[in-house]
Enzyme design. Sequence first.
Site, PDB file in Angstrom:
ATOM      1  N   ASP A  39       4.762 -33.550  21.080  1.00  0.00           N
ATOM      2  CA  ASP A  39       5.254 -33.012  22.349  1.00  0.00           C
ATOM      3  C   ASP A  39       6.681 -33.508  22.587  1.00  0.00           C
ATOM      4  O   ASP A  39       7.056 -33.852  23.708  1.00  0.00           O
ATOM      5  CB  ASP A  39       4.339 -33.432  23.501  1.00  0.00           C
ATOM      6  N   GLY A  89       2.698 -37.921  35.938  1.00  0.00           N
ATOM      7  CA  GLY A  89       2.542 -36.853  34.963  1.00  0.00           C
ATOM      8  C   GLY A  89       1.188 -36.202  35.081  1.00  0.00           C
ATOM      9  O   GLY A  89       0.351 -36.615  35.884  1.00  0.00           O
ATOM     10  N   LYS A 119       0.780 -47.811  31.891  1.00  0.00           N
ATOM     11  CA  LYS A 119       0.468 -46.387  31.801  1.00  0.00           C
ATOM     12  C   LYS A 119      -1.023 -46.210  32.003  1.00  0.00           C
ATOM     13  O   LYS A 119      -1.831 -46.690  31.208  1.00  0.00           O
ATOM     14  CB  LYS A 119       0.896 -45.837  30.439  1.00  0.00           C
ATOM     15  N   ASP A 156       6.018 -41.845  25.058  1.00  0.00           N
ATOM     16  CA  ASP A 156       4.990 -40.825  25.326  1.00  0.00           C
ATOM     17  C   ASP A 156       4.399 -40.263  24.031  1.00  0.00           C
ATOM     18  O   ASP A 156       4.659 -39.127  23.651  1.00  0.00           O
ATOM     19  CB  ASP A 156       5.551 -39.691  26.171  1.00  0.00           C
ATOM     20  N   VAL A 210      11.450 -50.534  29.291  1.00  0.00           N
ATOM     21  CA  VAL A 210      12.732 -50.246  28.649  1.00  0.00           C
ATOM     22  C   VAL A 210      13.740 -49.912  29.744  1.00  0.00           C
ATOM     23  O   VAL A 210      13.630 -48.870  30.403  1.00  0.00           O
ATOM     24  CB  VAL A 210      12.613 -49.066  27.665  1.00  0.00           C
TER      25      VAL A 210
END
Length: 309
Positions: free
Chosen positions: A238, A84, A108, A255, A193
């Site tokens: 978002d 991303g 992340k 996110d 997940v």
Amino acid sequence: MREHDLPARERRGRGKSRFDDDEPYYLKHGRPTEPALTEPDDEPEPEDRWSSWDEAVHGPEPHPEWLVTELAAKDTELGVLKTGKEADVHLVRRAVPETGRSCLLAAKRYRDAQHRLFHRDAGYLEGRRVRRSRENRAMAGRTAFGRQMIAGQWAAAEFAALARLWEIGAESGRIAVPYPVQLLGTELMLEFVGDADEGQAAPRLAQLRPEPAELRDLWEQLVDALVVLARAGYAHGDLSPYNLLVHRGRLVMIDLPQVVDVVANPQGPEFLARDVRVVGAWFVARGLPAPEADPAELTGLLLREAGVR
């Protein structure tokens, strides 16, 4: 074997992760304090590292039974789950060697200051001011130090939001988010997940073409989750079909680095309204009757739940 059952160990010799310039991750065992009859543990392979559990901020207690917290565990990189603008997400297996104890995690990692591209970050950061003026000036000026500060705020905000929402979801069952395992610098370790046996991540809502009954059920789950968010004072900020997973029929929200305080942020109601418009349009395009996804009605409900008049 649990953490308190392990012999005391001294850790020495720290290296740097190529994904995070802030925090050391590769840890080495020190020499045993008493003569050992067996060979010491092998060092991790290049793609491995010792578990950083003892250095990190931990997720809510009680920790899930599946989570490996032993300090003897090693983290093995298995590949990239997602790339991303702000961060990459890697698949990591945390396992205790020579035992059956292991779990899959999503790591992340926010990009370094030179390559980080936080879109529209000024609006999201409203209401998230740090106390010291030097940090505020650096963040406002987007200096290298300021960008590091912003990255830390994104990571900390996402971790805090996930921790709170996980606890609410565990009690109410009305919202599902990945369990936030740990926070270390600008790296978050999250529950993976998906199919743990295959290492296959759950599909994003955007990838699905649900039948009418499933579509309605997913919409009801989403409205429940948005109400929970609003009552906690949050808007996702978002939200889209790309950051909602569907795992075994359950909608899972992901996110949340840009999570918005609906009350403290002057633009909070606008972010919330946009979240509703984006996801509502997707459901209507897939066949949900438009009156059931009326954005003005749902936005009004959520603002009332958040205490915004």
